[in-house]
Design a protein around this motif. Structure first.
Motif, PDB file in Angstrom:
ATOM      1  N   PHE A 177       0.935  -1.195  -0.055  1.00  0.00           N
ATOM      2  CA  PHE A 177      -0.046  -0.145  -0.045  1.00  0.00           C
ATOM      3  C   PHE A 177       0.908   1.078  -0.073  1.00  0.00           C
ATOM      4  O   PHE A 177       1.962   1.264   0.434  1.00  0.00           O
ATOM      5  CB  PHE A 177      -0.877  -0.131   1.361  1.00  0.00           C
ATOM      6  CG  PHE A 177      -1.841  -0.936   1.398  1.00  0.00           C
ATOM      7  CD1 PHE A 177      -3.033  -0.820   0.812  1.00  0.00           C
ATOM      8  CD2 PHE A 177      -1.309  -2.327   1.871  1.00  0.00           C
ATOM      9  CE1 PHE A 177      -4.093  -1.830   0.845  1.00  0.00           C
ATOM     10  CE2 PHE A 177      -2.340  -3.395   2.123  1.00  0.00           C
ATOM     11  CZ  PHE A 177      -3.831  -3.136   1.448  1.00  0.00           C
ATOM     12  N   ASN A 178       0.201   2.341  -0.402  1.00  0.00           N
ATOM     13  CA  ASN A 178       0.734   3.844  -0.160  1.00  0.00           C
ATOM     14  C   ASN A 178       0.270   4.130   1.162  1.00  0.00           C
ATOM     15  O   ASN A 178      -0.845   4.525   1.303  1.00  0.00           O
ATOM     16  CB  ASN A 178       0.396   4.417  -1.450  1.00  0.00           C
ATOM     17  CG  ASN A 178       0.926   6.013  -1.585  1.00  0.00           C
ATOM     18  OD1 ASN A 178       1.880   6.245  -0.679  1.00  0.00           O
ATOM     19  ND2 ASN A 178       0.320   6.644  -2.421  1.00  0.00           N
ATOM     20  N   ILE A 179       1.080   4.095   2.241  1.00  0.00           N
ATOM     21  CA  ILE A 179       0.268   4.109   3.479  1.00  0.00           C
ATOM     22  C   ILE A 179       0.870   4.977   4.536  1.00  0.00           C
ATOM     23  O   ILE A 179       2.455   5.048   4.540  1.00  0.00           O
ATOM     24  CB  ILE A 179       0.284   2.437   4.185  1.00  0.00           C
ATOM     25  CG1 ILE A 179      -0.916   2.472   5.306  1.00  0.00           C
ATOM     26  CG2 ILE A 179       1.778   1.840   4.313  1.00  0.00           C
ATOM     27  CD1 ILE A 179      -1.250   1.096   5.641  1.00  0.00           C
ATOM     28  N   LEU A 180       0.419   5.652   5.344  1.00  0.00           N
ATOM     29  CA  LEU A 180       0.706   6.481   6.455  1.00  0.00           C
ATOM     30  C   LEU A 180       0.283   5.651   7.806  1.00  0.00           C
ATOM     31  O   LEU A 180      -0.944   5.485   7.838  1.00  0.00           O
ATOM     32  CB  LEU A 180       0.404   7.798   6.293  1.00  0.00           C
ATOM     33  CG  LEU A 180       0.823   8.742   7.461  1.00  0.00           C
ATOM     34  CD1 LEU A 180       2.219   9.099   7.906  1.00  0.00           C
ATOM     35  CD2 LEU A 180      -0.087   9.923   7.564  1.00  0.00           C
ATOM     36  N   PHE A 181       1.089   5.353   8.449  1.00  0.00           N
ATOM     37  CA  PHE A 181       0.635   4.878  10.030  1.00  0.00           C
ATOM     38  C   PHE A 181       0.722   5.943  10.901  1.00  0.00           C
ATOM     39  O   PHE A 181       1.740   6.707  10.969  1.00  0.00           O
ATOM     40  CB  PHE A 181       1.717   3.566  10.498  1.00  0.00           C
ATOM     41  CG  PHE A 181       1.417   2.355   9.580  1.00  0.00           C
ATOM     42  CD1 PHE A 181       0.369   1.744   9.908  1.00  0.00           C
ATOM     43  CD2 PHE A 181       2.396   1.821   8.541  1.00  0.00           C
ATOM     44  CE1 PHE A 181       0.285   0.334   9.249  1.00  0.00           C
ATOM     45  CE2 PHE A 181       2.267   0.834   7.983  1.00  0.00           C
ATOM     46  CZ  PHE A 181       1.156   0.048   8.206  1.00  0.00           C
ATOM     47  N   LEU A 182      -0.317   5.628  11.757  1.00  0.00           N
ATOM     48  CA  LEU A 182      -0.393   7.114  12.963  1.00  0.00           C
ATOM     49  C   LEU A 182      -1.091   6.329  14.210  1.00  0.00           C
ATOM     50  O   LEU A 182      -1.608   5.099  14.255  1.00  0.00           O
ATOM     51  CB  LEU A 182      -1.602   8.043  12.637  1.00  0.00           C
ATOM     52  CG  LEU A 182      -1.078   9.081  11.508  1.00  0.00           C
ATOM     53  CD1 LEU A 182      -2.230  10.102  11.207  1.00  0.00           C
ATOM     54  CD2 LEU A 182       0.376  10.064  12.029  1.00  0.00           C
ATOM     55  N   THR A 183      -0.512   6.690  15.339  1.00  0.00           N
ATOM     56  CA  THR A 183      -1.233   6.151  16.540  1.00  0.00           C
ATOM     57  C   THR A 183      -2.102   7.146  17.169  1.00  0.00           C
ATOM     58  O   THR A 183      -1.775   8.207  17.088  1.00  0.00           O
ATOM     59  CB  THR A 183      -0.245   5.589  17.576  1.00  0.00           C
ATOM     60  OG1 THR A 183       0.525   6.651  17.945  1.00  0.00           O
ATOM     61  CG2 THR A 183       0.697   4.689  16.747  1.00  0.00           C
ATOM     62  N   TYR A 184      -3.034   6.695  17.703  1.00  0.00           N
ATOM     63  CA  TYR A 184      -4.022   7.513  18.395  1.00  0.00           C
ATOM     64  C   TYR A 184      -3.215   8.222  19.536  1.00  0.00           C
ATOM     65  O   TYR A 184      -3.269   9.457  19.785  1.00  0.00           O
ATOM     66  CB  TYR A 184      -4.986   6.571  19.303  1.00  0.00           C
ATOM     67  CG  TYR A 184      -6.013   7.229  20.205  1.00  0.00           C
ATOM     68  CD1 TYR A 184      -7.373   7.798  19.747  1.00  0.00           C
ATOM     69  CD2 TYR A 184      -5.805   7.509  21.583  1.00  0.00           C
ATOM     70  CE1 TYR A 184      -8.167   8.175  20.574  1.00  0.00           C
ATOM     71  CE2 TYR A 184      -6.655   8.225  22.294  1.00  0.00           C
ATOM     72  CZ  TYR A 184      -8.039   8.595  21.686  1.00  0.00           C
ATOM     73  OH  TYR A 184      -8.944   9.300  22.496  1.00  0.00           O
ATOM     74  N   GLU A 185      -2.301   7.629  20.251  1.00  0.00           N
ATOM     75  CA  GLU A 185      -1.559   8.259  21.482  1.00  0.00           C
ATOM     76  C   GLU A 185      -0.372   9.167  20.571  1.00  0.00           C
ATOM     77  O   GLU A 185      -0.402  10.460  21.589  1.00  0.00           O
ATOM     78  CB  GLU A 185      -0.735   6.930  22.085  1.00  0.00           C
ATOM     79  CG  GLU A 185      -1.614   6.074  22.965  1.00  0.00           C
ATOM     80  CD  GLU A 185      -2.115   5.140  21.879  1.00  0.00           C
ATOM     81  OE1 GLU A 185      -1.773   4.774  20.754  1.00  0.00           O
ATOM     82  OE2 GLU A 185      -3.124   4.346  22.553  1.00  0.00           O
ATOM     83  N   GLU A 186       0.072   9.125  19.539  1.00  0.00           N
ATOM     84  CA  GLU A 186       0.774  10.291  19.023  1.00  0.00           C
ATOM     85  C   GLU A 186       0.107  11.496  18.716  1.00  0.00           C
ATOM     86  O   GLU A 186       0.398  12.756  18.696  1.00  0.00           O
ATOM     87  CB  GLU A 186       1.747   9.838  17.875  1.00  0.00           C
ATOM     88  CG  GLU A 186       0.913   9.447  16.782  1.00  0.00           C
ATOM     89  CD  GLU A 186       2.095   9.473  15.332  1.00  0.00           C
ATOM     90  OE1 GLU A 186       1.957   8.389  14.769  1.00  0.00           O
ATOM     91  OE2 GLU A 186       2.773  10.507  15.108  1.00  0.00           O
ATOM     92  N   MET A 187      -1.281  11.083  18.010  1.00  0.00           N
ATOM     93  CA  MET A 187      -2.403  12.271  17.778  1.00  0.00           C
ATOM     94  C   MET A 187      -2.710  12.975  19.207  1.00  0.00           C
ATOM     95  O   MET A 187      -2.772  14.267  19.179  1.00  0.00           O
ATOM     96  CB  MET A 187      -3.383  11.706  17.356  1.00  0.00           C
ATOM     97  CG  MET A 187      -3.239  11.215  15.784  1.00  0.00           C
ATOM     98  SD  MET A 187      -4.363  10.165  15.178  1.00  0.00           S
ATOM     99  CE  MET A 187      -5.714  11.465  14.908  1.00  0.00           C
ATOM    100  N   LYS A 188      -2.912  12.262  20.098  1.00  0.00           N
ATOM    101  CA  LYS A 188      -3.288  12.724  21.424  1.00  0.00           C
ATOM    102  C   LYS A 188      -2.174  13.690  22.040  1.00  0.00           C
ATOM    103  O   LYS A 188      -2.339  14.802  22.424  1.00  0.00           O
ATOM    104  CB  LYS A 188      -3.390  11.691  22.425  1.00  0.00           C
ATOM    105  CG  LYS A 188      -4.196  11.995  23.665  1.00  0.00           C
ATOM    106  CD  LYS A 188      -5.689  12.205  23.429  1.00  0.00           C
ATOM    107  CE  LYS A 188      -6.080  13.318  24.650  1.00  0.00           C
ATOM    108  NZ  LYS A 188      -7.658  13.704  24.559  1.00  0.00           N
TER     109      LYS A 188
END
Ligand code: PPS
Length: 285
Positions: A177-188
């Protein structure tokens, strides 16, 4: 086994009965455009949050408040098209939300056409959020006993099946995939950086003020007040009014308020070693 009244199994994955195996099967050939963006998650990992952020990034009118459109109408669920939105005629870039496992996504997407943003969250918070969620969703089986709910979650006998399979599947097939991984915790922890990462990934340049506006409108407190963003207008046949909210607490570590020490240990016994095989570190509090 989960009750057939609520879910069906299609190719090893549990779907809610407000879609059909035919619709899910048809997604294999769903034609992807280069500008398409998919937000993919295991339930309760930050989908609605990411939907709102993308709405704000992409649509000027959403950002400056001149456009009154709800996230769920703007960013439809691919496998649960409950409002019968005509996917082919959505304005570009089209944005979709999905809980699909990697292997049931459109073939084009698996050939790096379009983009995917995959958001994960520490699974104890996912479990607790899921438990509260199921109390007010008409479409989810009611399992009032938390311990029982946890065992069903650990066994993958819930809508969207096993959390670990979902996350490990997406991470292990990232190269397709052409994909970006994010985590809820980093967003927080640092919402601004997450917003910038998304802008960068989709190739959208915003001014400093626009970025600030996105960040401000995407905080838990402001989303909770915003009927365009907080999913309060779910149809009655999907969510029971007054029994709970999509934007419930929005914190990291809330599992400690629900899980006992014994439950947390039982959870670790099943998942701790497996989690260590993932190329990702979770923040638990
Ligand atoms: S769903 O049903 O799968 O689409 O649910 P999902 O949106 O993935 O997850 C819901 C949880 O995300 C929290 N949420 C937020 N947290 C922090 N900030 C913002 N802006 C935000 N928006 C949504 C929401 O509150 C749910 O978590 P819990 O722990 O239940 O509060």
């Amino acid at each position: 086994e989960p009750s057939k009244e609520f879910v069906f199994n299609y190719k090893g994955f549990y779907f809610a009965v407000n879609t059909t195996p035919e619709h899910v099967a048809s997604l294999e050939n769903f034609e992807i455009k280069d500008s398409d963006i998919f937000i993919a998650t295991y339930p309760k990992s930050g989908t609605v949050w990411t939907q709102n952020i993308l709405s704000l990034i992409i649509h000027e009118g959403h950002r400056n408040g001149t456009e009154d459109m709800e996230t769920m109408d703007r960013i439809p669920w691919v496998e649960y098209n409950i409002k019968n939105i005509d996917f082919a005629n959505l304005p570009l870039p089209r944005v979709f939300a999905t809980h699909l496992p990697y292997y049931l996504t459109p073939r084009d997407l698996r050939n790096k056409k379009g983009r995917v943003i995959y958001v994960t969250r520490n699974p104890k918070d996912v479990l607790v959020s899921y438990y509260h969620f199921s109390k007010f969703m008409v479409t989810l089986e009611k399992i009032p006993d938390f311990n029982l709910f946890m065992e069903r979650f650990l066994a993958g006998k819930v809508l969207a099946s096993a959390w670990f399979d979902h996350v490990s599947g997406w991470y292990n097939h990232a190269k397709d995939f052409n994909i970006l991984f994010l985590t809820y915790e980093e967003m927080k922890k640092d919402l601004r950086s997450a917003v910038l990462k998304i802008c960068n990934f989709i190739g959208k340049k915003l001014s400093e003020e626009e970025i600030e506006s996105v960040v401000r409108q995407a905080t838990f407190e402001n989303m909770q007040k915003d009927p365009r963003a907080n999913y309060e207008n779910m149809p009655d046949d999907i969510a029971i009014k007054g029994k709970g909210k999509f934007l419930r607490k929005g914190t990291v570590g809330d599992w400690k308020n629900t899980m006992t020490v014994a439950q947390s240990e039982r959870f670790d016994e099943v998942l701790k070693e497996k989690i260590q095989t993932l190329p990702i570190k979770f923040t638990w509090d």
